[in-house]
Design a protein around this motif. Structure first.
Motif, PDB file in Angstrom:
ATOM      1  N   ASP A   1       2.665   5.975  -2.676  1.00 49.25           N
ATOM      2  CA  ASP A   1       3.841   6.988  -3.440  1.00 49.25           C
ATOM      3  C   ASP A   1       3.706   7.341  -4.680  1.00 49.25           C
ATOM      4  O   ASP A   1       3.730   8.542  -5.210  1.00 49.25           O
ATOM      5  CB  ASP A   1       5.052   6.153  -2.823  1.00 49.25           C
ATOM      6  N   ILE A   2       3.231   6.351  -5.389  1.00 46.27           N
ATOM      7  CA  ILE A   2       3.330   6.163  -6.889  1.00 46.27           C
ATOM      8  C   ILE A   2       1.932   7.260  -7.259  1.00 46.27           C
ATOM      9  O   ILE A   2       2.143   8.202  -8.086  1.00 46.27           O
ATOM     10  CB  ILE A   2       2.835   5.067  -7.527  1.00 46.27           C
ATOM     11  N   VAL A   3       0.740   7.077  -6.527  1.00 44.19           N
ATOM     12  CA  VAL A   3      -0.425   7.963  -6.884  1.00 44.19           C
ATOM     13  C   VAL A   3       0.190   9.403  -6.600  1.00 44.19           C
ATOM     14  O   VAL A   3      -0.436  10.288  -7.239  1.00 44.19           O
ATOM     15  CB  VAL A   3      -1.572   7.261  -6.014  1.00 44.19           C
ATOM     16  N   VAL A   4       0.670   9.792  -5.321  1.00 41.13           N
ATOM     17  CA  VAL A   4       0.938  10.964  -4.943  1.00 41.13           C
ATOM     18  C   VAL A   4       1.803  11.533  -5.919  1.00 41.13           C
ATOM     19  O   VAL A   4       1.842  12.706  -6.411  1.00 41.13           O
ATOM     20  CB  VAL A   4       1.537  10.941  -3.498  1.00 41.13           C
TER      21      VAL A   4
ATOM     22  N   LEU B   1       0.909  -1.249   0.094  1.00 37.50           N
ATOM     23  CA  LEU B   1       0.144   0.136  -0.170  1.00 37.50           C
ATOM     24  C   LEU B   1       0.770   1.202  -0.162  1.00 37.50           C
ATOM     25  O   LEU B   1       0.596   2.062  -0.765  1.00 37.50           O
ATOM     26  CB  LEU B   1      -0.942  -0.050   1.290  1.00 37.50           C
ATOM     27  N   LYS B   2       1.945   1.226   0.869  1.00 37.66           N
ATOM     28  CA  LYS B   2       2.686   2.500   0.880  1.00 37.66           C
ATOM     29  C   LYS B   2       3.475   2.685  -0.630  1.00 37.66           C
ATOM     30  O   LYS B   2       3.534   3.846  -0.809  1.00 37.66           O
ATOM     31  CB  LYS B   2       3.728   2.087   1.870  1.00 37.66           C
ATOM     32  N   GLU B   3       3.711   1.727  -1.068  1.00 33.95           N
ATOM     33  CA  GLU B   3       4.454   1.834  -2.498  1.00 33.95           C
ATOM     34  C   GLU B   3       3.489   2.313  -3.539  1.00 33.95           C
ATOM     35  O   GLU B   3       3.542   3.509  -4.118  1.00 33.95           O
ATOM     36  CB  GLU B   3       5.103   0.576  -2.871  1.00 33.95           C
TER      37      GLU B   3
END
Ligand SMILES: [Zn+2]
Ligand SMILES: [Zn+2]
Ligand SMILES: [Zn+2]
Length: 306
Positions: free
Chosen positions: A281-284, A276-278
């Motif tokens: 990060d991509i989405v942001v 989820l963290k990864e």
């Protein structure tokens, strides 16, 4: 690019280093104030001249010109409201005030065009034309030229700064220019062809009605909310593919425009075993790039793919 005459109004835009939106609006303000002032001068002149030669037609026309000052003033009010920052009640800002101003001016313009059509039909039917003195004809000739200059300026600047209200106001100026031109032509040739100004009046009013319809259609569609154009979708897909090759199938776009504030939502597909963290990060990162490169506020939904 060569410097053209109307670009004097775009001076604030060319001079600005930051805050493009604000300087674009400033150029629009100057143009609209220019319209208000010029129309007011024409009003005062026509009113006094009409009074002096006791021409009811010219005094009536003077009042119309004063109402033209008023429509240009609506452009100013639209810009003014649109420039207010977002607040608690209006979190997306006030950008759509400009579209609403355009809607109001468009409705006024359609009323003007309908009246013009009605008068032309009556004139054709009654076979009566109003006789104008040479003095009046000179005044109407001058008005034609000034109004067409105003139309030209407003429409060109409106297109440059992407302002529908300024463009609509410009078309109002042009319809006034054409109406004055018809009076001049009718006065010069009406003795030979009694039907001429009636027929041309019908032609011009239908033309103005068509333009108004086109303007209102665009503004209403914008206010109702539009599907993003294919070009915008493609542009976004390209930016994502360039920076994040593993993101696939960008889909389900929703766009909401509030003047220069644009809200966009869409879906992307990410590998289902991604942390989820990864993924976040991509989405942001994508959101930040779209903000930086296209000034779009985006919210992205993730779909898992195996
Ligand atoms: Zn008018
Ligand atoms: Zn989806
Ligand atoms: Zn987040």
């Amino acid at each position: 690019m060569a410097f053209t005459y109307y670009e004097i109004f775009l001076y604030p835009v060319y001079m600005s280093k930051r805050n493009m939106g604000k300087s674009l609006r400033k150029a629009g303000y100057i143009m609209a104030w220019f319209s208000v002032i010029i129309n007011f001068i024409i009003f005062a002149f026509k009113f006094l001249a009409g009074y002096k030669i006791s021409s009811i037609a010219m005094v009536a026309d003077a009042w119309h010109t004063l109402s033209d000052s008023f429509t240009s003033f609506i452009v100013i009010i639209g810009f003014w409201i649109a420039s207010k920052p977002a607040d608690e009640k209006h979190p997306f800002g006030h950008g759509r005030a400009e579209s609403i101003a355009s809607l109001i001016i468009g409705i006024f313009l359609s009323i003007v065009a309908f009246n013009f059509l009605k008068d032309s039909i009556i004139r054709l039917h009654s076979r009566i034309w109003i006789e104008y003195s040479t003095f009046s004809i000179i005044i109407f000739s001058i008005t034609t030229v000034i109004k067409e200059i105003l139309a030209n300026f407003s429409i060109r600047i409106g297109r440059k700064i992407n302002s529908p209200s300024l463009i609509t106001d410009g078309w109002h100026h042009r319809s006034d220019a054409l109406a004055s031109l018809l009076i001049v032509v009718g006065a010069l040739f009406g003795n030979y062809f009694w039907w001429m100004d009636g027929v041309m009046g019908i032609g011009v009013s239908i033309f103005i009605l068509y333009i108004t319809y086109d303007i209102l259609k665009k503004v209403v569609s914008l206010l109702l909310g539009e599907e993003p154009c294919p070009l915008l979708k493609k542009q976004i897909e390209e930016i994502i593919n360039e920076n994040f090759p593993f993101v696939s199938n960008v889909h389900h776009f929703h766009i909401h425009r509030y003047g220069d504030h644009v809200e966009l939502t869409f879906h992307i597909m990410l590998p289902s075993d991604m942390k989820l963290k990864e993924a976040h990060d991509i989405v942001v990162n994508i959101e930040n790039i779209l903000k930086k490169e296209m000034n779009i506020e985006s919210t992205i939904h993730m779909d898992p793919v195996d």
